[in-house]
Every structure is written in structure tokens, then in C-alpha cells.
Write a protein that holds these residues in place. Structure first.
Motif, PDB file in Angstrom:
ATOM      1  N   GLU A  50       3.183  -8.285  -2.817  1.00 59.81           N
ATOM      2  CA  GLU A  50       2.910  -7.240  -3.800  1.00 59.81           C
ATOM      3  C   GLU A  50       2.391  -7.819  -5.037  1.00 59.81           C
ATOM      4  OE1 GLU A  50       5.499  -4.082  -4.175  1.00 59.81           O
ATOM      5  OE2 GLU A  50       5.871  -3.761  -1.777  1.00 59.81           O
TER       6      GLU A  50
ATOM      7  N   PRO B 215      -7.609  -2.874  -9.168  1.00 53.77           N
ATOM      8  CA  PRO B 215      -8.083  -2.351  -7.910  1.00 53.77           C
ATOM      9  C   PRO B 215      -9.068  -3.425  -7.192  1.00 53.77           C
ATOM     10  CG  PRO B 215      -8.412  -0.685  -9.531  1.00 53.77           C
ATOM     11  CD  PRO B 215      -7.942  -1.971 -10.236  1.00 53.77           C
TER      12      PRO B 215
ATOM     13  N   PHE C 140       0.801  -1.519  -0.080  1.00 54.68           N
ATOM     14  CA  PHE C 140      -0.141  -0.107  -0.081  1.00 54.68           C
ATOM     15  C   PHE C 140       0.882   1.330  -0.016  1.00 54.68           C
ATOM     16  CE2 PHE C 140       0.966   0.410   4.291  1.00 54.68           C
ATOM     17  CZ  PHE C 140       0.516   1.633   4.823  1.00 54.68           C
TER      18      PHE C 140
ATOM     19  N   TYR D 269      -4.951  -2.017   4.836  1.00 57.88           N
ATOM     20  CA  TYR D 269      -3.751  -2.076   3.831  1.00 57.88           C
ATOM     21  C   TYR D 269      -3.485  -3.445   3.365  1.00 57.88           C
ATOM     22  CZ  TYR D 269      -0.943  -3.716   7.651  1.00 57.88           C
ATOM     23  OH  TYR D 269      -0.562  -4.598   8.736  1.00 57.88           O
TER      24      TYR D 269
ATOM     25  N   TYR E 179       2.664  -1.024 -11.505  1.00 52.51           N
ATOM     26  CA  TYR E 179       1.940  -1.037 -10.236  1.00 52.51           C
ATOM     27  C   TYR E 179       0.462  -0.435 -10.465  1.00 52.51           C
ATOM     28  CZ  TYR E 179       6.201  -2.301  -7.989  1.00 52.51           C
ATOM     29  OH  TYR E 179       7.351  -3.201  -7.469  1.00 52.51           O
TER      30      TYR E 179
ATOM     31  N   HIS F  22      -5.197   2.873  -6.785  1.00 50.07           N
ATOM     32  CA  HIS F  22      -4.552   3.024  -5.576  1.00 50.07           C
ATOM     33  C   HIS F  22      -4.607   4.575  -4.968  1.00 50.07           C
ATOM     34  CE1 HIS F  22      -2.124  -0.590  -5.819  1.00 50.07           C
ATOM     35  NE2 HIS F  22      -1.754  -0.480  -7.074  1.00 50.07           N
TER      36      HIS F  22
ATOM     37  N   ASP G 154      -5.129   8.557   0.581  1.00 53.01           N
ATOM     38  CA  ASP G 154      -5.808   7.646   1.387  1.00 53.01           C
ATOM     39  C   ASP G 154      -6.733   8.373   2.518  1.00 53.01           C
ATOM     40  OD1 ASP G 154      -7.017   5.315   1.764  1.00 53.01           O
ATOM     41  OD2 ASP G 154      -5.307   4.679   3.361  1.00 53.01           O
TER      42      ASP G 154
ATOM     43  N   SER H  69      -0.032   7.581  -2.575  1.00 54.45           N
ATOM     44  CA  SER H  69      -1.400   6.708  -2.288  1.00 54.45           C
ATOM     45  C   SER H  69      -1.613   6.338  -0.739  1.00 54.45           C
ATOM     46  CB  SER H  69      -1.139   5.427  -3.152  1.00 54.45           C
ATOM     47  OG  SER H  69       0.091   4.701  -2.404  1.00 54.45           O
TER      48      SER H  69
ATOM     49  N   MET I 261      -6.519  -5.600  -5.518  1.00 51.37           N
ATOM     50  CA  MET I 261      -5.973  -5.137  -4.045  1.00 51.37           C
ATOM     51  C   MET I 261      -6.892  -4.878  -3.041  1.00 51.37           C
ATOM     52  SD  MET I 261      -2.971  -5.037  -5.078  1.00 51.37           S
ATOM     53  CE  MET I 261      -2.453  -4.204  -3.610  1.00 51.37           C
TER      54      MET I 261
END
Length: 418
Positions: free
Chosen positions: A336, A383, A6, A330, A142, A51, A300, A222, A386
């Protein structure tokens, strides 16, 4: 060293202190001008949100639309990567060396003046652009889509900018526009120093101390909050932290710790139990003494509001949205994810955190994610992937992976380490 997903896209503000390490003489320093191309009072520009970062289409000198991250913290337009079919007719090009935050070396770039920039309904002339000769950020992998660069101050200084994170809509208003104040909206002084915008907030630490902090407002970060311990002796690490790789700067990697603060408040709005990063002093040595800053405020936090940036009148307005009361989670999977083929739903583990559930299960960099809880990853956007990895502690994920020709099936339990 742990690597935390994150924060992988941390703070393009302090990653991108564009400091020419080699001075160039005789360069034109004309100020750019950005303006509406019609008599309209506002322009709406849809954006992608990945992100927590805003991605908008930008054209340079009549190029095809390029994807740029909109970053309040970056001074100059920066092109980080061009693909084989991208073409830019840059003006007045000089080769220079740039240095920034991080623990490595400087990198080479092209500096270009006198360019034209286009977005929906606006045009910029005498636009200054930097083009990195090495893609040190690898943003596309990423972000899961082609990302060409970062743009910021040139937009914010010329307009009143409203970011509606819920509707993914950017609205640009003429600087003399008088906006009607919405219910629940709260205004704050926005302190413009050079090209950076700062706000003052209050951090409540684990020991009960409340400390007033000066933070760079950074849509290009992010994460939620970053605090520089050397900037104030009262700032302390939380009792539960983990060492982490925080991201990538122009001059190398950024390292530090991650923990949680009890609360962060801006005026009447207080957010509790927020993850905060604490970069090592070596990683931020170029930023510690700039503007008396204590850190930065990332997206965030910002994405839990509709945010109105009014640089011309030095004001920031926040209106809470539906995410305001959501917990700050997170990536708790311990690995990752990147997309080696940006724009496709092809997901690969890029690294694994030491001591994490993923490491204990034997997951390795290069493993391809095929299914999560029976859902094919080929049908999931980045997204969505994640959001699953940061959903809640204790959740079990049934993962199906591919390692070369071998298929792996594992049950991974999400675990909070801070």
C-alpha cells in the motif's frame, strides 16, 4: 494478515454507524434545513475524485473551505481531522462517546448543533456536526490530499443529486425538478429507510446460484461490492479468496476475505468478475440485522455510471459511462502507498502483504517510492500511481526506492491473488 490497498478506504457507511455510546440529555434535536441561496434550478459543483471517492469543498460557520468526502451512507456530518490553521466556531458543543463497526474500542467526539454549512450556491442551517478527537481514519494520507471529514445525508435528502463521474461534476437540483430521461438511462426504486438508501440487485456466485440482495448504496466506499455472509445462508465464499484487512471502523479494524463473484446485475446492467469483500461477522455485528441488508454497493461500481440520486422521489437512475466495460482490477503490487505529507507527491509504502511479490522482493514499510518504469514519482499524482499498481496481471514494474540512505532497484511483477 494481508492488507489490501483497494479496500483501505472501505465503506464509510458501515465504518460510520454513528451510535452514541453515552446518551446526552437536553440536546436540541432540531432538523436541519439545506436550501439554494438563489432562485436557480440547479447548482454545479466540481469535485475531485480519488480512489473513486468524491471530494467537495464545504464551509462550516464561515470557515475556510474544507475537503469533505460525499458519502450517501453517512448520517451525520463528521469532521475527522483539523489542521493547525483550521478554525471552526462550533455551536452548542457536547462531549460524547461514539461506537461503530470494528473490533476495538469506542472513541470520544464533540457533538455540535445549530451550525451553518455552506457549499457553492447552497446553505444549511441548524446543522449537526460531529468532531472526532482522534483521527482514526487518517484519510489525508490515503487520499494524497488534506481531507477534513465526511458529509452525506444532509445533502441527498434535500436535493436531486446527479454525480457525473466522467466529468467530475456534482449537480444539485431542486427536489421538484423534472429531469429529462437520457438514452440508456435506467431507473430503479431507491428504498429510503431512516437515513440509508437501498437498492436490490442480483449476485451470481461461482456455483451458478443467483441471489437477490439488498444493498446500501454507498458513494463513500471505494470498493465495488461488500457481502455479509451471515445475512443469507445462500451467500458463500468464492473458491479463491484471500484473508485481508478491509479497513478501519470507528471502533477498530475490519477484517475478512476478498474474492470475486461471477456477476452483479442491477436491472438490465450486468457487470462480470467483480471483486467482493466478505467482512468477518465480528467486524459487522452492528450492521447485520439493520434493515435486512446483505451488504453494500460501492463506488467502484457506481463510478462506471452517471448516477442520479433522487431521495425525495425514491428513485435511482444509472447511465453507463466510458468505464462501464472496464475490467475490475485492484492493487496487485502487494503493498500500500500513502502520502505522509498530504498535498505533495511524496509516496511511502505503508505496509506489505504477506506472500505477495512485494514481500518476496524484500520491500518494507517506510520505503519511499522514487521512480516507476523510469517515471519520477514526484511527477505523478496519487491516482496515477494507484492506476499503475492495479493495471494488469503480469506487468513488470521497474521500481526505484529509497530506504534511509540506501537506493533500491527492483523489478516487481503484478500478480492477481483472487
Amino acid at each position: 494478515m494481508a492488507r489490501v490497498g483497494f479496500l483501505m478506504l472501505i465503506c464509510f457507511t458501515f465504518c460510520l454507524l454513528l451510535t452514541p455510546a453515552t446518551a446526552q440529555e437536553g440536546l436540541s434535536m432540531e432538523s436541519d434545513t439545506v436550501f439554494f441561496t438563489s432562485k436557480r434550478k440547479k447548482i454545479n459543483i466540481p469535485f475531485d475524485l480519488v480512489h473513486n471517492l468524491i471530494i467537495i469543498p464545504v464551509q462550516i460557520n464561515g470557515s475556510q473551505p474544507l475537503n469533505f468526502i460525499l458519502d450517501t451512507g453517512v448520517k451525520n456530518t463528521l469532521i475527522t481531522h483539523l489542521y493547525h490553521n483550521d478554525s471552526l466556531d462550533l455551536k452548542d458543543v457536547n462531549k460524547i462517546t461514539l461506537s461503530g463497526l470494528g473490533e476495538g474500542h469506542s472513541i470520544e467526539a464533540y457533538e455540535s448543533y445549530g451550525n451553518e454549512m455552506f457549499m457553492r450556491g447552497i446553505k444549511g442551517i441548524n446543522h449537526q456536526v460531529y468532531v472526532l478527537l482522534e483521527d482514526v481514519f487518517d484519510l489525508s494520507s490515503y487520499m494524497g490530499m488534506p481531507v477534513h471529514g465526511i458529509i452525506g445525508y444532509d445533502i441527498f435528502k434535500n436535493f436531486i443529486v446527479k454525480v457525473n463521474y466522467s466529468n467530475k461534476m456534482l449537480t444539485l437540483y431542486r427536489p421538484d425538478t423534472k429531469l429529462k430521461k437520457k438514452r440508456k438511462a435506467e431507473e430503479y426504486p431507491l428504498h429510503i429507510e431512516g437515513t440509508k438508501a437501498y437498492v436490490y440487485g442480483n449476485v451470481r456466485q461461482h456455483n451458478g446460484d443467483t441471489i437477490r440482495v439488498k444493498l446500501v448504496v454507498d458513494t463513500g466506499a471505494s470498493h465495488s461490492l461488500s457481502l455479509y455472509l451471515p445475512s443469507d445462508e445462500r451467500l458463500t465464499l468464492p473458491p479463491k479468496v484471500m484473508k485481508a484487512y478491509l479497513g478501519r471502523g470507528l471502533s477498530g479494524d475490519l477484517h475478512g476475505n476478498i474474492g470475486r463473484v461471477d456477476a452483479f446485475a442491477l436491472g438490465k446492467y450486468e457487470l462480470e468478475d467483480i471483486p467482493a469483500s466478505y467482512p468477518d461477522e465480528e467486524s459487522i455485528k452492528l450492521a447485520i440485522n439493520i434493515g435486512g441488508r446483505n451488504g453494500n454497493l460501492g463506488s467502484d461500481v457506481l463510478s462506471r455510471f452517471t448516477v442520479i440520486f433522487d431521495y425525495p422521489n425514491s428513485k435511482l437512475t444509472l447511465i453507463p459511462n466510458h468505464r462501464f466495460k472496464e475490467p475490475f482490477n485492484y492493487n496487485m503490487a502487494g503493498f500500500e502507498v500513502i502520502t505522509p505529507l498530504p498535498g505533495t507527491n511524496y509516496y511511502v509504502i505503508s505496509n506489505v502483504i504477506d506472500g505477495s511479490p512485494a514481500e518476496l522482493l524484500g520491500l518494507e514499510p517506510g520505503d519511499q517510492l522514487l521512480d516507476i518504469n523510469g517515471k519520477k514519482c514526484a511527477e505523478l499524482l496519487l491516482p496515477e500511481v494507484m492506476n499503475i499498481l492495479k493495471s494488469r496481471p503480469g506487468r513488470t514494474l521497474r521500481l526505484r526506492l529509497k530506504r534511509q540512505s540506501e537506493i533500491l532497484n527492483v523489478d516487481l511483477v503484478l500478480q492477481s491473488r483472487i
